[in-house]
Design an enzyme around this catalytic site. Structure first.
Site, PDB file in Angstrom:
ATOM      1  N   ARG A  75       0.875  -1.186   0.000  1.00  0.00           N
ATOM      2  CA  ARG A  75       0.000   0.000   0.000  1.00  0.00           C
ATOM      3  C   ARG A  75       0.900   1.220   0.000  1.00  0.00           C
ATOM      4  NH1 ARG A  75      -5.420   1.542   3.363  1.00  0.00           N
ATOM      5  NH2 ARG A  75      -6.189   0.072   1.806  1.00  0.00           N
ATOM      6  N   HIS A 111      -7.390   0.773  -6.517  1.00  0.00           N
ATOM      7  CA  HIS A 111      -7.622  -0.066  -5.328  1.00  0.00           C
ATOM      8  C   HIS A 111      -8.361  -1.328  -5.796  1.00  0.00           C
ATOM      9  CE1 HIS A 111      -7.897  -1.185  -1.270  1.00  0.00           C
ATOM     10  NE2 HIS A 111      -8.786  -0.337  -0.808  1.00  0.00           N
ATOM     11  N   GLN A 141     -10.221  -3.896  -3.376  1.00  0.00           N
ATOM     12  CA  GLN A 141     -11.497  -3.399  -2.855  1.00  0.00           C
ATOM     13  C   GLN A 141     -12.634  -3.711  -3.820  1.00  0.00           C
ATOM     14  OE1 GLN A 141     -12.289  -1.461   0.114  1.00  0.00           O
ATOM     15  NE2 GLN A 141     -14.301  -2.106  -0.615  1.00  0.00           N
ATOM     16  N   ASP A 167     -17.298   6.968  -1.181  1.00  0.00           N
ATOM     17  CA  ASP A 167     -15.956   6.851  -0.589  1.00  0.00           C
ATOM     18  C   ASP A 167     -15.671   8.193   0.083  1.00  0.00           C
ATOM     19  OD1 ASP A 167     -13.265   6.271  -0.055  1.00  0.00           O
ATOM     20  OD2 ASP A 167     -12.611   6.350  -2.139  1.00  0.00           O
ATOM     21  N   CYS A 210     -16.661   1.813   0.787  1.00  0.00           N
ATOM     22  CA  CYS A 210     -15.465   0.990   1.001  1.00  0.00           C
ATOM     23  C   CYS A 210     -14.948   1.121   2.431  1.00  0.00           C
ATOM     24  CB  CYS A 210     -14.387   1.351  -0.013  1.00  0.00           C
ATOM     25  SG  CYS A 210     -13.957   3.095  -0.008  1.00  0.00           S
ATOM     26  N   ARG A 256     -13.826  -8.488   1.973  1.00  0.00           N
ATOM     27  CA  ARG A 256     -12.415  -8.236   1.673  1.00  0.00           C
ATOM     28  C   ARG A 256     -11.585  -9.470   1.996  1.00  0.00           C
ATOM     29  NH1 ARG A 256     -10.423  -3.119   1.502  1.00  0.00           N
ATOM     30  NH2 ARG A 256      -8.718  -4.211   0.502  1.00  0.00           N
TER      31      ARG A 256
HETATM   32  N1   CP Z   1     -11.406   0.046   2.380  1.00  0.00           N
HETATM   33  C1   CP Z   1     -10.128  -0.039   2.790  1.00  0.00           C
HETATM   34  O1   CP Z   1      -9.206  -0.267   1.998  1.00  0.00           O
HETATM   35  O2   CP Z   1      -9.988   0.124   4.116  1.00  0.00           O
HETATM   36  P1   CP Z   1      -8.595   0.288   4.894  1.00  0.00           P
HETATM   37  O3   CP Z   1      -8.018   1.619   4.488  1.00  0.00           O
HETATM   38  O4   CP Z   1      -8.990   0.246   6.349  1.00  0.00           O
HETATM   39  O5   CP Z   1      -7.691  -0.833   4.519  1.00  0.00           O
HETATM   40  N1  NVA Z   2     -10.007   6.758  -1.660  1.00  0.00           N
HETATM   41  C1  NVA Z   2      -9.670   6.350  -0.316  1.00  0.00           C
HETATM   42  C2  NVA Z   2      -9.890   4.888  -0.142  1.00  0.00           C
HETATM   43  C3  NVA Z   2      -9.685   4.398   1.274  1.00  0.00           C
HETATM   44  C4  NVA Z   2      -9.847   2.930   1.404  1.00  0.00           C
HETATM   45  C5  NVA Z   2      -8.231   6.728  -0.017  1.00  0.00           C
HETATM   46  O1  NVA Z   2      -7.366   6.558  -0.886  1.00  0.00           O
HETATM   47  O2  NVA Z   2      -7.974   7.197   1.099  1.00  0.00           O
END
Ligand code: CP
Ligand code: NVA
Length: 301
Positions: A101, A128, A131, A217, A257, A285
């Site tokens: 990540r 992502h 997700q 989101d 999400c 997930r």
């Molecule tokens: N939706 C999602 O990716 O959540 P986190 O940021 O908690 O991993």
């Molecule tokens: N768009 C959001 C998704 C979080 C899971 C971000 O990147 O923070």
């Protein structure tokens, strides 16, 4: 060597195979004996916060028989400037797979290339994909066939989650509407390739009418905190509340999400009213990650 960095390179049958495998993983949880990651250690390198992605991968890797090493990027030499390609070449000689990540999508691509081990994108600024696999799994289980659905993403149309939704719509052929302020429209060249089933609509009433699913989101994605004040103002008309939900089809799903900011992208009342869907989506997930991991473990060698 197979990776899972974006939905873009996959064809529909492969994604369906992964969704079917995820359904199977969910059904068999606790009773299946397959351990495709047995003898393997996977590294998880995270430069951004996470609850769902981190826990689902850590639990998933263990349930598939593997061992897992969580590495906060800022505690590694990576955080002091060691290049990603050097990090990848070291880890590639020690671990069997990586879940990353980070900010720049190029970094996960470089890691996959130089590490030469199966690599999974656990969120970048661009995409992502994990997700969206859990989201598709959730919609399929609740509404059946995806191809005849209208799915409306409401919020930052240029964010990672919206971009992965666009790739999903290109693969599955459902109608995807992106309801966003003009300044937060998806990338124009991506929309140009996407075909006429993907529509960018700036008026909420137009976007929401006839939708089977409303999806939202956060308004301020990780890394965009400096823009918080202007974003919160600009996105105000895009809140999902009772009046908006009532304009979608009767029985429409609300998905998020997570994490959710109540009173911003969604009201408390609407979020709690759709909590069963949203937390099943979060649970999925785990099953979707396990499908991706086991598919890579078998295909990747
Ligand atoms: N939706 C999602 O990716 O959540 P986190 O940021 O908690 O991993
Ligand atoms: N768009 C959001 C998704 C979080 C899971 C971000 O990147 O923070």
């Amino acid at each position: 060597m197979k990776h899972f960095l974006s939905l873009e390179p996959f064809d529909q049958p492969t994604l369906v195979e992964l969704l079917d495998l995820a359904d199977q993983m969910k059904k068999d949880r606790g009773s299946h004996s397959s351990q495709p990651l047995s003898g393997q250690t996977w590294a998880m390198i995270f430069s951004k916060s996470s609850t769902r992605t981190r826990v689902s991968f850590e639990v998933g890797i263990r349930e598939l028989g593997g061992k897992v090493l969580f590495l906060a990027a800022n505690e590694m030499q990576l955080g002091r400037g060691e290049p990603i390609k050097d990090t990848a070449r070291v880890l590639g000689r020690m671990v069997h797979g990586a879940v990353i990540r980070t900010y720049d999508h190029q970094d996960v691509m470089d890691f996959a290339h130089f590490g030469n081990i199966p690599t999974i994108n656990a969120l970048t600024d661009h995409a992502h994909p994990c997700q969206i696999m859990a989201d598709l799994m959730t919609i399929r289980s609740k509404l059946g066939d995806l191809s005849n659905k209208v799915i409306t993403f409401v919020g930052d149309g240029a964010c990672n989650v919206a971009t992965s939704w666009i790739y999903a719509a290109m693969k599955f052929g459902f109608e995807l509407r992106i309801a966003s302020p003009k300044a937060f429209s998806p990338d124009a060249s991506l929309i140009a390739q996407a075909g006429d089933k993907i529509k960018v609509i700036h008026r909420m009433d137009e976007a929401v009418a006839g939708s089977h699913v409303l999806y939202t989101d956060v308004w301020v994605s990780m890394g965009k905190e400096e823009e918080s004040a202007s974003r919160l103002k600009e996105f105000e008309p895009y809140q999902i509340n009772t009046a908006i939900m009532n304009q979608a089809l009767p029985g429409a799903l609300l998905m998020h999400c997570l994490p959710a900011y109540r009173g911003k992208e969604v009201t408390e009342e609407i979020l709690e009213g759709h909590a069963d869907t949203i937390f099943e989506q979060a649970e999925n997930r785990l099953h979707a990650q396990k499908a991706i991991l086991s598919w890579l473990a078998v295909e990747g060698r």
